[in-house]
Scaffold this motif. Structure first.
Motif, short mmCIF file in Angstrom:
data_model
loop_
_atom_site.label_atom_id
_atom_site.label_comp_id
_atom_site.label_asym_id
_atom_site.label_seq_id
_atom_site.Cartn_x
_atom_site.Cartn_y
_atom_site.Cartn_z
N TRP A 1 0.78 -1.17 0.16
CA TRP A 1 -0.10 0.02 -0.10
C TRP A 1 0.92 1.08 -0.03
CZ3 TRP A 1 -1.11 3.38 4.38
CH2 TRP A 1 -2.25 4.16 4.33
N ALA B 1 -7.82 3.80 0.27
CA ALA B 1 -7.35 2.37 0.91
C ALA B 1 -8.96 1.50 0.86
CB ALA B 1 -6.99 2.54 2.22
N LEU C 1 -5.84 -0.26 6.75
CA LEU C 1 -5.00 0.69 5.83
C LEU C 1 -5.83 2.12 6.13
CD1 LEU C 1 -4.45 -1.53 2.61
CD2 LEU C 1 -2.92 -0.95 4.59
#
Lengths: 137, 137, 137
Positions: free
Chosen positions: B66, C71, C91
């Protein structure tokens, strides 16, 4: 153990402006007489952020472009339909974070060799305020 | 009310490396004798971050991917044209955040049931430092 | 100099829910008797975040959609292959940040004119906890 507070007013003339505030924070620590503890820096507006990074013009430009990429300033946010058109700068402020807490040891701010404290104004044009709260011995 | 400082040196051998530092922070709290207060953990380099999350290999890999998705390590940042080619890792450090502040209550770090403290080295290969400042009673 | 701790339990009925917690934090400060210092608010779960922003329904919806954009809650994270399917909310929690530290001056929380404290539950359905630690004089 004692506390010390300093409010810093930043005269933002442009919409978007970066302020290098390490000397202001260092000055507040010196005035506080606190040689060991914490300094907490917090914005008092949502269209701004405090971040810590190396002081390099290319890198600061990369940070600015990255904010715009991940949280673009656009006209089509929900906020803009009823209120202000600056929702993108609110999101950029969330991304940077609205504050930082740092250690004071031996009378000095612990930043590391290259890091500096920056205040990023994202929707300026009027005086903005930051608070620094120092707590320690 | 008292303060306690611990500098932790991490021997980073790889460019990118994750350190599970909960035991080091817990040990510093124990040495401090402080049973109620705050612990503030701060990186001293910009190519690193401190974050708190569950200790699961799949999840930690998701976090790493991410970071790379939102702040890719590329060659074409402005910073790279005059200085180092690691601007992407500076942005990843901003995304993770360079520090964390946590509560100490009853002599224990308040993390919740599953959360752990991680130091993410994003551009290693040399010793890096983190400071933990504990303040309380 | 003293400390004060308050654990706040939030009854989350939905998966995703936003709690306006400024009054709870203000109440804890009042109970603490501390008029100058810091308040540190920290989540105790990874699928949640604490953030500070203006209390406007359109803006809060923009923030929620922005979290989902940067995210996304998807099924194909590594975490989901062996554990839970909520990696996306981990996230999002990292993006918002799991805590905030604010100044207390003259008995009042220093937020600025429009800013409020929000707890964002990202994977609720059961009671969740937040800790507020106040330290000062």
């Amino acid at each position: 153990m004692t506390t010390y507070t300093e409010h810093i007013t930043l005269q933002t003339d442009k919409r978007r402006e970066l302020f290098y505030i390490t000397p202001r924070i260092g000055g507040a620590i010196q005035k506080s007489g606190i040689t060991d503890g914490l300094v907490m820096i917090s914005v008092l507006h949502s269209n701004a952020g405090v971040f810590i990074n190396d002081d390099n013009p290319g890198l600061l430009r990369d940070i600015d472009e990255w904010l715009e990429k991940l949280a673009p300033v656009r006209d089509d946010y929900h906020y803009g339909s009823t209120h202000e058109s600056n929702a993108g700068t609110h999101l950029q402020g969330l991304l940077l974070g609205g504050g930082a807490t740092l250690a004071i040891t031996g009378g000095k701010l612990e930043l590391g060799a290259w890091r500096q404290i920056f205040y990023a104004e994202l929707d300026g044009g009027r005086p903005k305020r930051v608070v620094a709260k120092i707590i320690g011995v």
